[in-house]
Motif scaffolding. Structure first.
Motif, short mmCIF file in Angstrom:
data_model
loop_
_atom_site.label_atom_id
_atom_site.label_comp_id
_atom_site.label_asym_id
_atom_site.label_seq_id
_atom_site.Cartn_x
_atom_site.Cartn_y
_atom_site.Cartn_z
N SER A 27 0.83 -1.21 0.00
CA SER A 27 0.00 0.00 0.00
C SER A 27 0.86 1.25 0.00
N ILE A 28 1.97 1.21 0.70
CA ILE A 28 2.91 2.34 0.68
C ILE A 28 3.42 2.56 -0.74
N ALA A 29 3.85 1.47 -1.39
CA ALA A 29 4.37 1.58 -2.76
C ALA A 29 3.30 2.13 -3.70
N ALA A 30 2.07 1.65 -3.56
CA ALA A 30 0.97 2.14 -4.41
C ALA A 30 0.75 3.63 -4.22
N ALA A 31 0.81 4.09 -2.98
CA ALA A 31 0.61 5.52 -2.70
C ALA A 31 1.75 6.36 -3.27
N VAL A 32 2.98 5.88 -3.16
CA VAL A 32 4.12 6.63 -3.70
C VAL A 32 3.99 6.73 -5.22
N GLU A 33 3.57 5.65 -5.87
CA GLU A 33 3.35 5.70 -7.31
C GLU A 33 2.20 6.63 -7.66
N THR A 38 8.41 7.16 -9.40
CA THR A 38 8.76 5.93 -10.10
C THR A 38 9.89 5.23 -9.36
N GLY A 39 10.25 4.02 -9.81
CA GLY A 39 11.36 3.29 -9.23
C GLY A 39 11.18 3.02 -7.75
N VAL A 40 9.95 2.74 -7.34
CA VAL A 40 9.61 2.63 -5.92
C VAL A 40 10.07 1.28 -5.35
N GLU A 41 10.75 1.34 -4.21
CA GLU A 41 11.15 0.15 -3.45
C GLU A 41 10.87 0.41 -1.98
N LEU A 65 3.66 13.18 -0.83
CA LEU A 65 3.61 11.83 -0.25
C LEU A 65 2.60 11.76 0.89
N GLU A 66 2.60 12.75 1.78
CA GLU A 66 1.66 12.73 2.91
C GLU A 66 0.22 12.73 2.43
N SER A 67 -0.07 13.48 1.38
CA SER A 67 -1.42 13.50 0.82
C SER A 67 -1.78 12.12 0.24
N ALA A 68 -0.85 11.53 -0.50
CA ALA A 68 -1.09 10.20 -1.08
C ALA A 68 -1.22 9.14 0.01
N PHE A 69 -0.41 9.24 1.05
CA PHE A 69 -0.48 8.26 2.14
C PHE A 69 -1.82 8.36 2.87
N GLU A 70 -2.27 9.58 3.14
CA GLU A 70 -3.56 9.73 3.83
C GLU A 70 -4.69 9.18 2.97
N ALA A 71 -4.63 9.43 1.66
CA ALA A 71 -5.67 8.90 0.76
C ALA A 71 -5.66 7.38 0.76
N GLU A 72 -4.49 6.78 0.77
CA GLU A 72 -4.37 5.31 0.72
C GLU A 72 -4.67 4.65 2.07
N ALA A 73 -4.12 5.22 3.15
CA ALA A 73 -4.21 4.57 4.47
C ALA A 73 -5.43 5.02 5.28
N GLY A 74 -5.92 6.22 5.00
CA GLY A 74 -7.06 6.73 5.76
C GLY A 74 -6.66 7.44 7.04
N PHE A 75 -5.36 7.69 7.23
CA PHE A 75 -4.89 8.46 8.39
C PHE A 75 -3.63 9.21 7.98
N GLU A 76 -3.32 10.26 8.76
CA GLU A 76 -2.13 11.07 8.48
C GLU A 76 -0.86 10.25 8.72
N VAL A 77 0.11 10.43 7.83
CA VAL A 77 1.39 9.74 7.97
C VAL A 77 2.49 10.78 7.79
N PRO A 78 3.00 11.34 8.89
CA PRO A 78 4.13 12.27 8.77
C PRO A 78 5.29 11.58 8.04
N THR A 79 5.88 12.29 7.10
CA THR A 79 6.88 11.72 6.22
C THR A 79 8.13 12.59 6.20
N ILE A 80 9.28 11.95 6.29
CA ILE A 80 10.56 12.65 6.38
C ILE A 80 11.43 12.17 5.22
N VAL A 81 11.84 13.09 4.35
CA VAL A 81 12.54 12.75 3.12
C VAL A 81 13.99 13.21 3.17
N PHE A 82 14.87 12.35 2.66
CA PHE A 82 16.30 12.65 2.55
C PHE A 82 16.78 12.33 1.15
N THR A 83 17.81 13.03 0.72
CA THR A 83 18.50 12.66 -0.51
C THR A 83 19.41 11.47 -0.21
#
Length: 180
Positions: A27-33, A38-41, A65-83
């Protein structure tokens, strides 16, 4: 002409804890897509995901990502991104900060850059058996044998430095080796 993409690593906070915050890797991968990446792992079920995107702003990537995660999971998912470079640096800092420490080593990953006052407060919160060292948007928590009773936790980090998610050093090193 298509925009070029870059690789990022996202860490999701507070998923798969209890019955109400289940968010499986598929479900995480689907939301990221769904967010246009792309290239989701994914790696283990604690919310670690690698992806490519043409977006360059960390704040815009996290918001998408947070918007997509909430849509997929039904709850807020704080997300922290790094290069990839930032994650490599966090893994490298572990050696410098540990300096012979033989206990447990956890890393709290910060959503926002820390303030100097926050850094001073979280580092001062340590004891002889619990030490915090801040490097960029990462707080290295060096804990003793009673780590399950530690006062220096991710909650303590968040009290002083804002939204954070925690991983053990083995996960950080593995992701840096695999994805960077």
């Amino acid at each position: 002409m298509a925009a070029s993409t870059r690789t990022y690593i996202a860490f999701l906070r507070a998923i798969n804890l209890g019955a109400k915050r289940k968010f499986p890797k598929a479900s995480i991968a689907a939301a990221v897509e769904a967010a246009g990446c792309t290239g989701v792992e994914t790696y283990i079920n604690t919310g670690n995901v690698r992806f490519d995107t043409s977006l360059r702003s960390r704040a815009r990537i996290e918001a998408a990502l947070e918007s997509a995660f909430e849509a997929e999971a039904g709850f807020e998912v704080p997300t922290i991104v790094f290069t990839q470079a930032e994650l490599r640096e966090i893994a490298a800092d572990a050696e410098r900060f540990a300096d012979g420490h033989e206990g447990r080593h956890y890393v709290s990953l910060l959503k926002d850059p820390p303030t100097q006052a926050g850094v001073e407060a979280v580092e001062a919160a340590g004891t002889a058996g619990e030490v915090a060292r801040v490097g960029g948007r990462a707080v290295h928590l060096l804990l003793g044998p009673n780590y399950h009773e530690a006062r220096l936790t991710n909650a303590a980090v968040e009290k002083h430095l804002g939204v954070a998610t925690n991983r053990n050093l083995t996960v950080i090193r593995t992701l840096a080796e695999r994805w960077c």
